[in-house]
Design a protein around this motif. Structure first.
Motif, short mmCIF file in Angstrom:
data_model
loop_
_atom_site.label_atom_id
_atom_site.label_comp_id
_atom_site.label_asym_id
_atom_site.label_seq_id
_atom_site.Cartn_x
_atom_site.Cartn_y
_atom_site.Cartn_z
N ILE A 12 1.92 -3.32 -2.15
CA ILE A 12 3.06 -3.98 -1.53
C ILE A 12 2.52 -5.02 -0.33
N ALA A 13 1.61 -4.68 0.29
CA ALA A 13 0.99 -5.46 1.52
C ALA A 13 0.52 -6.64 0.72
N LEU A 14 -0.25 -6.66 -0.40
CA LEU A 14 -0.83 -7.71 -1.09
C LEU A 14 0.31 -8.60 -1.60
N ARG A 15 1.26 -8.09 -2.11
CA ARG A 15 2.43 -8.76 -2.59
C ARG A 15 3.15 -9.66 -1.67
N LEU A 16 3.25 -8.97 -0.57
CA LEU A 16 4.25 -9.60 0.80
C LEU A 16 3.15 -10.32 1.55
N ASN A 17 1.97 -10.29 1.34
CA ASN A 17 1.32 -11.27 2.42
C ASN A 17 1.35 -10.29 4.03
N ARG A 18 1.31 -9.13 3.79
CA ARG A 18 1.11 -8.35 5.29
C ARG A 18 0.15 -7.20 5.24
N SER A 19 0.19 -6.72 6.41
CA SER A 19 -1.16 -5.89 6.44
C SER A 19 -0.38 -4.59 5.95
N ALA A 20 -1.49 -3.59 5.54
CA ALA A 20 -1.00 -2.32 4.97
C ALA A 20 -0.39 -1.66 6.38
N LYS A 21 -0.85 -1.78 7.46
CA LYS A 21 -0.25 -1.02 8.77
C LYS A 21 1.16 -1.38 8.95
N THR A 22 1.44 -2.55 8.83
CA THR A 22 2.73 -3.24 8.83
C THR A 22 3.63 -2.60 7.57
N ILE A 23 3.21 -2.49 6.47
CA ILE A 23 4.08 -2.06 5.23
C ILE A 23 4.29 -0.57 5.44
N SER A 24 3.24 0.26 6.00
CA SER A 24 3.11 1.59 5.90
C SER A 24 4.46 1.89 7.02
N THR A 25 4.54 1.25 8.27
CA THR A 25 5.58 1.40 9.34
C THR A 25 6.86 1.10 8.82
N GLN A 26 7.06 0.17 7.96
CA GLN A 26 8.38 -0.29 7.50
C GLN A 26 8.93 0.81 6.40
N LYS A 27 7.66 1.25 5.90
CA LYS A 27 8.16 2.51 4.70
C LYS A 27 8.61 3.75 5.52
N ARG A 28 7.96 4.03 6.47
CA ARG A 28 8.24 5.02 7.43
C ARG A 28 9.57 4.91 8.13
N ASN A 29 9.92 3.82 8.44
CA ASN A 29 11.06 3.45 9.29
C ASN A 29 12.04 3.63 8.21
N ALA A 30 12.01 3.03 7.17
CA ALA A 30 12.99 3.21 5.87
C ALA A 30 13.32 4.73 5.74
N MET A 31 12.28 5.51 5.69
CA MET A 31 12.61 6.94 5.36
C MET A 31 13.52 7.62 6.48
N ARG A 32 12.91 7.19 7.53
CA ARG A 32 13.53 7.97 9.05
C ARG A 32 14.89 7.48 8.81
N LYS A 33 15.29 6.21 8.48
CA LYS A 33 16.56 5.76 8.58
C LYS A 33 17.64 6.45 7.51
N LEU A 34 17.03 6.79 6.33
CA LEU A 34 17.73 7.35 5.38
C LEU A 34 17.41 8.93 5.53
N GLY A 35 17.04 9.32 6.37
CA GLY A 35 17.14 10.65 6.47
C GLY A 35 16.23 11.69 5.77
N LEU A 36 15.10 10.84 5.28
CA LEU A 36 14.19 11.50 4.35
C LEU A 36 12.84 11.86 4.86
#
Length: 213
Positions: A173-197
């Motif tokens: 995902i980081a490669l596809r979106l041209n972002r750092s793996a750390k940023t992608i991991s943070t966004q994924k964790r934020n999404a899970m938290r906001k979805l109650g997962l």
């Protein structure tokens, strides 16, 4: 009877559309004016057919290859906030249910409550009142009191989440979106938290509920 409530029904399962149409068909002041099987046909109906309420599933094919209708509904409610939308769903995560309401969804009806709750939901939507069916309300009550905006994700977080659920790794995902793996991991964790997962099993369960997998 004049001045009927005009309803568009959208669901990718014919049996659900038929059940909703039959249920609303016995109500004298309600008329189903159109049916859609995905967001593409729903968008076309909204362009060509005047309605007062949209009753829609979210786990159906989306526009631009998306596997659910959430992004479409977010855009719809952004451009037409005055249009009441009643969502039919099997989602049971409290923060996700609250998130739907925070997007501007007028009412949320658990599919197990359709018969008893759909007409109440439509009436509430038309009068500007928020509505949750019994199972949806019970899910929220059982979870306590989620943070007021716990279910609202940014567009970027949602994109990362859907890519992750589709089977892509954080690095891909980081490669596809041209972002750092750390940023992608943070966004994924934020999404899970906001979805109650909380766990990967929760992610899989949620993804199945709304048609992401």
């Amino acid at each position: 009877m004049e001045n009927k409530i005009r309803v568009i029904v959208a669901d990718d399962h014919a049996c659900v559309r038929e059940g909703v149409r039959h249920l609303l068909g016995i109500i004298a002041h309600v008329s189903v004016v159109g049916e859609a099987v995905d967001t593409q046909s729903l968008a076309a109906l909204l362009d060509s057919c005047t309605c007062d309420v949209v009753v829609t599933d979210i786990g159906m094919p989306g526009i631009d290859g998306e596997s659910n209708a959430i992004q479409f509904l977010r855009q719809l409610l952004h451009h037409a906030p005055q249009l009441p939308v009643v969502v039919l769903t099997m989602i049971h995560q409290a923060s996700s249910l609250l998130g739907l309401m925070q997007y501007g969804i007028a009412a949320v009806v658990d599919k197990r409550d359709i018969t008893a709750s759909l007409l109440h939901a439509i009436d509430a939507a038309l009068t500007g009142q928020g509505y949750l069916s019994d199972h949806a309300r019970a899910a929220i009550a059982a979870a306590g009191s989620p943070q007021p905006r716990a279910g609202v994700m940014s567009a970027g977080e949602w994109k990362v989440f859907t890519m992750y659920v589709s089977g892509m790794t954080i690095s891909q995902i980081a490669l596809r979106l041209n972002r750092s793996a750390k940023t992608i991991s943070t966004q994924k964790r934020n999404a899970m938290r906001k979805l109650g997962l909380e766990t990967e099993a929760d992610v899989i369960d949620y993804a199945c509920q709304i048609g992401l997998t």
